[in-house]
Design a protein around this motif. Structure first.
Motif, short mmCIF file in Angstrom:
data_model
loop_
_atom_site.label_atom_id
_atom_site.label_comp_id
_atom_site.label_asym_id
_atom_site.label_seq_id
_atom_site.Cartn_x
_atom_site.Cartn_y
_atom_site.Cartn_z
N CYS A 146 0.90 -1.34 0.07
CA CYS A 146 0.06 0.10 -0.03
C CYS A 146 0.87 1.16 0.11
CB CYS A 146 -1.00 0.02 1.00
SG CYS A 146 -1.87 1.40 1.47
N VAL A 159 0.18 4.07 0.79
CA VAL A 159 -0.26 4.88 1.73
C VAL A 159 0.50 4.76 3.21
CG1 VAL A 159 -2.09 6.10 3.02
CG2 VAL A 159 -2.29 5.71 0.75
N CYS A 160 -0.04 3.31 3.61
CA CYS A 160 0.54 2.90 4.82
C CYS A 160 1.51 1.75 4.96
CB CYS A 160 -0.69 2.36 5.52
SG CYS A 160 -1.40 0.70 5.06
N ASN A 169 0.92 -1.44 4.32
CA ASN A 169 0.49 -2.49 4.34
C ASN A 169 0.81 -3.51 3.12
OD1 ASN A 169 -1.01 -4.92 5.34
ND2 ASN A 169 -2.96 -3.89 5.08
N CYS A 187 -4.74 -0.07 0.53
CA CYS A 187 -5.26 -1.40 1.05
C CYS A 187 -6.62 -0.96 1.35
CB CYS A 187 -4.20 -1.68 2.08
SG CYS A 187 -4.15 -0.62 3.51
N CYS A 232 -6.95 1.36 4.67
CA CYS A 232 -6.88 2.79 3.99
C CYS A 232 -8.09 3.38 3.53
CB CYS A 232 -5.80 3.00 3.13
SG CYS A 232 -4.07 3.00 3.98
ZN LIG Z 1 -2.61 1.19 3.33
#
Ligand SMILES: [Zn+2]
Ligand SMILES: [Zn+2]
Lengths: 198, 198
Positions: free
Chosen positions: A56, A58-59, A61, A68, A71
């Motif tokens: 992911c 963003v995070c 994951n 994900c 998110c």
């Molecule tokens: Zn994420």
């Protein structure tokens, strides 16, 4: 002598944590002997992971979608962000269903011994997420190890200029304990008693 | 929670000998974290084994060709046949370059405990190979375990009506020892001192 294909598979398996050359050889024989029930499922599971999973953006994951599922979940509390060392820690916390917010995976911990420096971890990305606003609390959920706590302190310093409450998991965690190994009860207690970073 | 793909891979790895659910999870994380250097090689090695390897219809060896390289090798002594429990045993003996003949893999050992009966092993195929003629000596190279020796006795009885010399590896083998774990020196000694089955 075993074929080059078998040698290659033995070597690839021997590089996994928990398997040495000897047990890798045993594993290969097991796979060869029970192709339909062991080799075929392992191959397709590995291919599925390889084809479908991504990290992911963003995070950090690992999931079948990017961003994900966590998110992208609108029911998650956007104001609460939990920072973990590894994807496994995210899974452990998520499995417990105790944390309602979003996550951020650093991808490791600071380690002089292993030469892991701040720039090797996803700390800049964390700073940018907090900078973007909307986050009220950052929960530092590093392992209760020396390296985990060093990492937590470093992260706390990097984000202290932002108007967010920075907390960390209560040290009801067994000393030296790693998050991924804990039961939900211990995790729940540590999360309930989380406290501001001094 | 980890994705179904990751759960499937964890389960497939956990079925390997030497890996439990916990270490399988660790292995999956290792694979996800170092995709290029671990997941990709393991996937291609596994795919190669799955695509290219087959079980030799003559001897039970696993190789890229059927009949296998050993069965197809004209320099091998056709008159001498070595019977082993597992493919790993064939490889161990072949690696030692001590046995000049051909092999026959039973695919296991008789075991009341595990419910392995004569018809579960490639004994009929062995009888047919001997029946076809041209073999002077059958070397029983079973493990020096109770089950291995039970199997050797059973096989010896099944082939005693044929005009072949039936020998077995000398018991210089450590009691309870498994062929696959022995060094070439021990194997050489056991092979040199092989004796007729009483
Ligand atoms: Zn994420
Ligand atoms: Zn063969």
């Amino acid at each position: 002598m075993a074929s080059p294909e078998i040698e290659a598979l033995t070597n690839a398996l021997a590089r996994l944590p928990g398997l040495g050359p000897r047990s890798a050889r045993r594993a290969v024989l097991h796979l060869l002997k029970r192709r339909e029930t062991t080799l075929a499922p392992l191959l397709s599971a590995l291919a599925a992971v390889n084809e479908r999973l991504e990290t992911c953006g963003v995070c950090g994951n690992v999931d079948t979608s990017n961003p994900c599922a966590i998110c992208a979940d609108p029911r998650r509390d956007l104001r609460s962000l939990c920072v973990v060392e590894e994807v496994a820690d995210l899974w452990a916390l998520d499995r417990s269903r105790l944390f309602p917010g979003k996550f951020h995976v650093l991808g490791g911990r600071l380690s002089a011994l292993e030469g892991v420096r701040p720039e090797d971890l996803a700390i800049d990305g964390l700073v940018r997420r907090i900078e973007a606003g909307g986050i009220d609390e950052v929960v530092l959920a590093m392992n209760a190890t020396l390296e985990g706590q060093t990492t937590a302190h470093y992260v706390a310093e990097r984000i202290e200029r932002f108007p967010v409450r920075v907390t960390q998991l209560a040290h009801g965690l067994p000393v030296g304990g790693e998050l991924d190994y804990l039961d939900d009860g211990t995790l729940a207690q540590a999360l309930r008693a989380r406290r501001p970073v001094a």
